[in-house]
Write a protein that holds these residues in place. Structure first.
Motif, PDB file in Angstrom:
ATOM      1  N   PHE A   1       0.834  -1.200   0.000  1.00  0.00           N
ATOM      2  CA  PHE A   1       0.000   0.000   0.000  1.00  0.00           C
ATOM      3  C   PHE A   1       0.877   1.263   0.000  1.00  0.00           C
ATOM      4  O   PHE A   1       1.040   1.895  -1.034  1.00  0.00           O
ATOM      5  CB  PHE A   1      -1.006  -0.014   1.155  1.00  0.00           C
ATOM      6  CG  PHE A   1      -1.813   1.248   1.237  1.00  0.00           C
ATOM      7  CD1 PHE A   1      -2.565   1.669   0.147  1.00  0.00           C
ATOM      8  CD2 PHE A   1      -1.803   2.042   2.377  1.00  0.00           C
ATOM      9  CE1 PHE A   1      -3.292   2.865   0.194  1.00  0.00           C
ATOM     10  CE2 PHE A   1      -2.536   3.237   2.430  1.00  0.00           C
ATOM     11  CZ  PHE A   1      -3.267   3.644   1.352  1.00  0.00           C
TER      12      PHE A   1
ATOM     13  N   ALA B   1      -4.649   5.047 -11.484  1.00  0.00           N
ATOM     14  CA  ALA B   1      -3.543   4.103 -11.292  1.00  0.00           C
ATOM     15  C   ALA B   1      -3.922   2.996 -10.315  1.00  0.00           C
ATOM     16  O   ALA B   1      -3.505   1.859 -10.455  1.00  0.00           O
ATOM     17  CB  ALA B   1      -2.308   4.846 -10.802  1.00  0.00           C
ATOM     18  N   TRP B   2      -4.733   3.342  -9.310  1.00  0.00           N
ATOM     19  CA  TRP B   2      -5.170   2.336  -8.336  1.00  0.00           C
ATOM     20  C   TRP B   2      -5.921   1.225  -9.050  1.00  0.00           C
ATOM     21  O   TRP B   2      -5.754   0.034  -8.762  1.00  0.00           O
ATOM     22  CB  TRP B   2      -6.058   3.006  -7.275  1.00  0.00           C
ATOM     23  CG  TRP B   2      -6.610   2.046  -6.260  1.00  0.00           C
ATOM     24  CD1 TRP B   2      -7.690   1.221  -6.415  1.00  0.00           C
ATOM     25  CD2 TRP B   2      -6.104   1.788  -4.939  1.00  0.00           C
ATOM     26  NE1 TRP B   2      -7.894   0.480  -5.282  1.00  0.00           N
ATOM     27  CE2 TRP B   2      -6.932   0.809  -4.359  1.00  0.00           C
ATOM     28  CE3 TRP B   2      -5.030   2.306  -4.199  1.00  0.00           C
ATOM     29  CZ2 TRP B   2      -6.719   0.324  -3.059  1.00  0.00           C
ATOM     30  CZ3 TRP B   2      -4.832   1.827  -2.906  1.00  0.00           C
ATOM     31  CH2 TRP B   2      -5.665   0.839  -2.357  1.00  0.00           C
TER      32      TRP B   2
ATOM     33  N   MET C   1       2.406  10.348 -13.278  1.00  0.00           N
ATOM     34  CA  MET C   1       3.458  10.698 -12.312  1.00  0.00           C
ATOM     35  C   MET C   1       4.541   9.634 -12.273  1.00  0.00           C
ATOM     36  O   MET C   1       5.112   9.336 -11.248  1.00  0.00           O
ATOM     37  CB  MET C   1       2.833  10.887 -10.937  1.00  0.00           C
ATOM     38  CG  MET C   1       2.182   9.650 -10.338  1.00  0.00           C
ATOM     39  SD  MET C   1       1.699  10.031  -8.662  1.00  0.00           S
ATOM     40  CE  MET C   1       0.037   9.549  -8.623  1.00  0.00           C
TER      41      MET C   1
ATOM     42  N   MET D   1       0.666   7.058  -1.199  1.00  0.00           N
ATOM     43  CA  MET D   1       0.721   7.413  -2.625  1.00  0.00           C
ATOM     44  C   MET D   1       1.646   6.490  -3.413  1.00  0.00           C
ATOM     45  O   MET D   1       1.630   6.504  -4.642  1.00  0.00           O
ATOM     46  CB  MET D   1       1.103   8.874  -2.804  1.00  0.00           C
ATOM     47  CG  MET D   1      -0.063   9.790  -2.418  1.00  0.00           C
ATOM     48  SD  MET D   1       0.160  11.468  -2.997  1.00  0.00           S
ATOM     49  CE  MET D   1      -0.884  12.358  -1.833  1.00  0.00           C
ATOM     50  N   PHE D   2       2.450   5.687  -2.710  1.00  0.00           N
ATOM     51  CA  PHE D   2       3.254   4.661  -3.394  1.00  0.00           C
ATOM     52  C   PHE D   2       2.346   3.774  -4.252  1.00  0.00           C
ATOM     53  O   PHE D   2       2.706   3.379  -5.359  1.00  0.00           O
ATOM     54  CB  PHE D   2       3.991   3.808  -2.347  1.00  0.00           C
ATOM     55  CG  PHE D   2       4.668   2.590  -2.918  1.00  0.00           C
ATOM     56  CD1 PHE D   2       5.888   2.700  -3.567  1.00  0.00           C
ATOM     57  CD2 PHE D   2       4.087   1.334  -2.801  1.00  0.00           C
ATOM     58  CE1 PHE D   2       6.518   1.577  -4.100  1.00  0.00           C
ATOM     59  CE2 PHE D   2       4.705   0.203  -3.328  1.00  0.00           C
ATOM     60  CZ  PHE D   2       5.922   0.334  -3.984  1.00  0.00           C
ATOM     61  N   ALA D   3       1.141   3.503  -3.740  1.00  0.00           N
ATOM     62  CA  ALA D   3       0.203   2.616  -4.435  1.00  0.00           C
ATOM     63  C   ALA D   3      -0.197   3.143  -5.807  1.00  0.00           C
ATOM     64  O   ALA D   3      -0.523   2.367  -6.703  1.00  0.00           O
ATOM     65  CB  ALA D   3      -1.049   2.400  -3.578  1.00  0.00           C
ATOM     66  N   ILE D   4      -0.161   4.463  -5.956  1.00  0.00           N
ATOM     67  CA  ILE D   4      -0.517   5.012  -7.266  1.00  0.00           C
ATOM     68  C   ILE D   4       0.684   5.538  -8.031  1.00  0.00           C
ATOM     69  O   ILE D   4       0.642   5.678  -9.235  1.00  0.00           O
ATOM     70  CB  ILE D   4      -1.629   6.084  -7.176  1.00  0.00           C
ATOM     71  CG1 ILE D   4      -1.366   7.039  -6.031  1.00  0.00           C
ATOM     72  CG2 ILE D   4      -2.981   5.430  -7.009  1.00  0.00           C
ATOM     73  CD1 ILE D   4      -2.394   8.140  -5.927  1.00  0.00           C
TER      74      ILE D   4
ATOM     75  N   ARG E   1      -6.598  -3.164  -8.780  1.00  0.00           N
ATOM     76  CA  ARG E   1      -7.379  -3.221  -7.555  1.00  0.00           C
ATOM     77  C   ARG E   1      -8.691  -2.480  -7.724  1.00  0.00           C
ATOM     78  O   ARG E   1      -8.752  -1.462  -8.411  1.00  0.00           O
ATOM     79  CB  ARG E   1      -6.575  -2.548  -6.417  1.00  0.00           C
ATOM     80  CG  ARG E   1      -5.271  -3.229  -6.170  1.00  0.00           C
ATOM     81  CD  ARG E   1      -4.198  -2.282  -5.705  1.00  0.00           C
ATOM     82  NE  ARG E   1      -3.802  -1.294  -6.701  1.00  0.00           N
ATOM     83  CZ  ARG E   1      -2.684  -0.599  -6.686  1.00  0.00           C
ATOM     84  NH1 ARG E   1      -1.830  -0.770  -5.704  1.00  0.00           N
ATOM     85  NH2 ARG E   1      -2.394   0.278  -7.613  1.00  0.00           N
TER      86      ARG E   1
ATOM     87  N   PRO F   1       2.173   1.792  -9.380  1.00  0.00           N
ATOM     88  CA  PRO F   1       1.012   0.893  -9.326  1.00  0.00           C
ATOM     89  C   PRO F   1       1.337  -0.567  -9.666  1.00  0.00           C
ATOM     90  O   PRO F   1       0.752  -1.473  -9.073  1.00  0.00           O
ATOM     91  CB  PRO F   1       0.043   1.498 -10.354  1.00  0.00           C
ATOM     92  CG  PRO F   1       0.879   2.340 -11.245  1.00  0.00           C
ATOM     93  CD  PRO F   1       2.006   2.841 -10.410  1.00  0.00           C
TER      94      PRO F   1
END
Lengths: 246, 455
Positions: free
Chosen positions: A180, B430-431, B1, A183-186, B435, A189
């Motif tokens: 998780f 991006a999520w 990003m 913001m690492f998660a996005i 997921r 990704p």
């Protein structure tokens, strides 16, 4: 003993039932608990993304909200760890000595170390796999980190031992990150998703029906993977198990 | 990003089978390391001692390095000082020319990678031969190391067999590791026998005795230094330890951490040159004294290059060494790259979920993850912050500092739950790549509390 309940932003918005279970649990064990109204966020998402200074006003706001409580207790190890580890130096730049860092506890830590209940009415006849979340383990010391040569302990397992009918497991890579990381998660990704998938499968290999832990953020990430791939396992915050039947 | 790391990692992850194998292989090393570290009851005490000795040594470089030099000279060594990579390479070339050397056999040294020494010497007509098997494989494949201890860990034996067939005439399609290792050994033996000058790195330099210590598993450093009349040992100045008692702390930690062995197969001490031979030691700064001036990052100088932070890093294992833009990958590489040149190497700072496993595994207690967090705070100042992350952070701050607005947002958030799928899971989210988004609750906790629904 006056406890101020700390409900982080995403629990407020996505998992209010975790907040409700926390409140019930604290009431049940006999502490005087209140919720300072209109809480928002501790500032961790901005700080981990590299904008620590943007958390300063939020940190000050939390100081104000919890100034009259003996303890600050919240159901999110990572947010609690952020207040404990980072609010002091963020507030130092604003010439404010942080008070919350000295009295803030993750709810498991608080129950285990301060309240120390000998029994709970909870019954949960299911197999669960404990998710040892990074900041819970390595910053709040909720369990012995796998990297360290210290005797095994797990405050989460100790608390779950008070629940009737439950079977408790842990994954093979006992405290590897779920990917998780805010913001690492996005920002990353692909890596983050891969870590999430690997982690969920590791939990599933225990035969558990539920993944449980002290961090809704990790659980939220794994839930995202589970729903996307329609996997036969669910997530549940540990307070919802401990408060079962209350 | 996306950062350069993000993009390279995504490419690495496209080959799922290879990624799983890479992750599994390095996790196996981590498991071996755990077994070893758990077999020593004094492990945590050793880590503490090692960390303190390094902090002491690196804050007493002025006296320890001079003590080392004095003792090394008394032992018969010739000591050189290099302020940067260029000076280092020139010193090596000068020694080689003095001896009319045409070739150099060397054992593994991350410092020579840092100085780009091989390319420099080869451009001057010197044949440089790597003698560590992993490094040799990479040299013949024209590749860079992807890991500091197991440099060719990302390469499979099929690829090695192909390269060796081409370079050494081994049997086509023979991927038997014993067969290939024997062939490589035979090929290297010739190189050892005809080397003009030998070069090694330095794992530790002992101030009180003036000796250097080189740790290998293949004995290639010993073999290399056995034939030529000249030995050049090159060291970063943070390799200094005060005395042999201190050395013992590190030799107990190094191999247990790096590869899960109780000790490296060879721990060779070089003190005096044999009669009629020359022993050169080059002490290199190349930016290390600048790190001393940065209290937030000073602990990176503790590093003994065991590589365990890479093995434990969940991001490194799933993105591979080549996904980082600095020549040292993983948690220590992210930090060393930023210390080398923050503008150039800021792309690696995204490669961290802040899990802090590296900080806990590190045998010399470098606060690797915490330092990455601190580097992120500096990115905006040097104009390297992600614009999207900045917008999101400032947006969140704006919202969170206004509880009324936050509560309103909470009220309307559930609308997102009912948006058509194509609007939520498009390329912009991006999520949503792997997921499902969490569903917002119909009523927030703030709302429930106000309506007295929390009891």
């Amino acid at each position: 003993m006056k406890v101020g309940l700390f409900i982080p932003c995403y629990i407020n918005a996505v998992y209010p039932e975790v907040g409700v279970a926390s409140y019930k649990l604290l009431k049940h064990v006999g502490v005087e608990v209140d919720y300072p109204i209109d809480q928002t966020c501790c500032g961790q998402p901005m700080a981990n993304a590299g904008f620590e200074d943007e958390a300063a006003r939020l940190a000050l706001r939390m100081e104000e909200q919890f100034k009259n409580y003996d303890y600050v207790v919240g159901p999110s190890a990572s947010c609690v760890a952020f207040v404990k580890e980072n609010h002091p130096h963020i507030l130092e730049k604003r010439d404010h000595a942080c008070m919350n860092s000295k009295k803030i506890y993750d709810i498991c830590e608080f129950l285990h170390d301060v309240v120390r209940p000998e029994s709970l009415p909870a019954v949960f006849p299911h197999k669960v796999s404990i998710h040892n979340s990074c900041h819970g383990v390595r910053e709040l010391h909720l369990s012995s980190p796998s990297e360290r040569n210290i005797p095994y302990y797990s405050k989460l397992r100790d608390l779950l031992s008070l629940v009737k009918g439950i079977e408790v497991f842990e994954p093979k890579r006992v405290d590897e990150c779920c990917g998780f990381g805010g913001m690492f998660a996005i920002e990353e990704p692909e890596v983050s998703t891969c870590m999430g998938q690997d982690k969920v499968r590791d939990h599933m290999s225990t035969g558990a029906e539920y993944i449980t832990g002290a961090d809704s953020s990790c659980l939220m990430h794994m839930e995202g993977v589970i729903k996307r791939e329609k996997l036969p396992i669910k997530t549940i915050h540990i307070v919802q198990i401990l408060a079962a039947g209350l | 990003m996306s950062t350069k790391h993000t993009i390279a990692a995504a490419r690495f992850l496209k080959n799922k089978e290879n990624e799983a194998w890479h992750d599994h292989t390095l996790w196996m090393v981590r498991t071996k390391r755990d077994k070893m570290s758990h077999s020593l009851p004094e492990w945590e005490r050793l880590r503490e001692l090692a960390s303190e000795i390094k902090l002491y040594s690196n804050s007493h470089l002025d006296t320890l390095l001079e003590e080392f030099e004095k003792n090394a000279i008394a032992n018969g060594a010739i000591v050189h000082w290099a302020k940067d990579a260029e000076e280092h390479n020139e010193i090596v070339l000068r020694i080689l020319r003095q001896h009319e050397a045409r070739n150099l056999i060397k054992s593994k040294s991350m410092l020579t990678e840092e100085c780009h020494m091989n390319e420099f010497l080869m451009s001057k007509g010197i044949d440089v031969v790597e003698s560590d098997l992993g490094e040799r494989i990479l040299q013949l494949m024209h590749l860079a190391p992807s890991h500091i201890v197991m440099p060719a860990i990302h390469i499979k034996r099929e690829q090695i067999s192909e390269m060796m067939e081409r370079e050494m005439g081994t049997e086509k399609g023979n991927i038997d590791p014993t067969y290939l290792t024997h062939a490589a050994r035979k090929n290297l033996r010739e190189k050892f026998l005809h080397a003009d000058v030998a070069m090694t790195g330095v794992n530790f330099a002992v101030a009180s005795t003036g000796e250097i210590v080189v740790c290998t598993n293949e004995g290639n450093a010993d073999m290399g230094t056995s034939f030529p009349k000249v030995h050049i040992a090159t060291m970063g100045m943070e390799k200094i330890v005060p005395n042999l008692e201190a050395l013992g702390v590190f030799t107990r930690l190094l191999a247990r951490s790096g590869t899960g062995q109780p000790v490296t197969s060879y721990t060779s001490h070089y003190r005096r040159p044999p009669e009629g031979q020359e022993f050169h030691i080059i002490i290199v700064d190349n930016g290390r004294s600048d790190i001393l001036a940065k209290p937030d990052h000073i602990r990176t100088l503790n590093c003994i290059r065991c590589g365990e932070c890479m093995n434990t890093c969940p991001v490194y294992r799933r993105s591979g060494g080549y996904s980082y833009t600095y020549f040292i990958p993983g948690p220590i590489g992210i930090n060393l790259g930023m210390l080398r040149n923050p503008e150039e190497y800021s792309d690696n700072v995204s490669a961290c979920s802040l899990c802090l496993s590296c900080s806990n595994v590190c045998p010399v207690k470098i606060d690797l993850g915490e330092q990455i967090y601190r580097w992120r705070q500096d990115l905006d100042k040097i104009g390297k912050a992600s614009k999207e992350k900045k917008v999101m952070s400032f947006g969140m701050k704006f919202l969170m500092e206004r509880p009324g607005l936050f509560n309103t947002a909470l009220k309307f958030a559930p609308v997102v739950n009912h948006l058509p799928r194509f609007m939520v899971y498009n390329g912009l989210n991006a999520w949503g790549k792997g997921r499902e988004l969490p569903a917002f609750a119909k009523e927030s906790f703030n709302d429930m509390w106000k309506k007295n629904k929390v009891r």
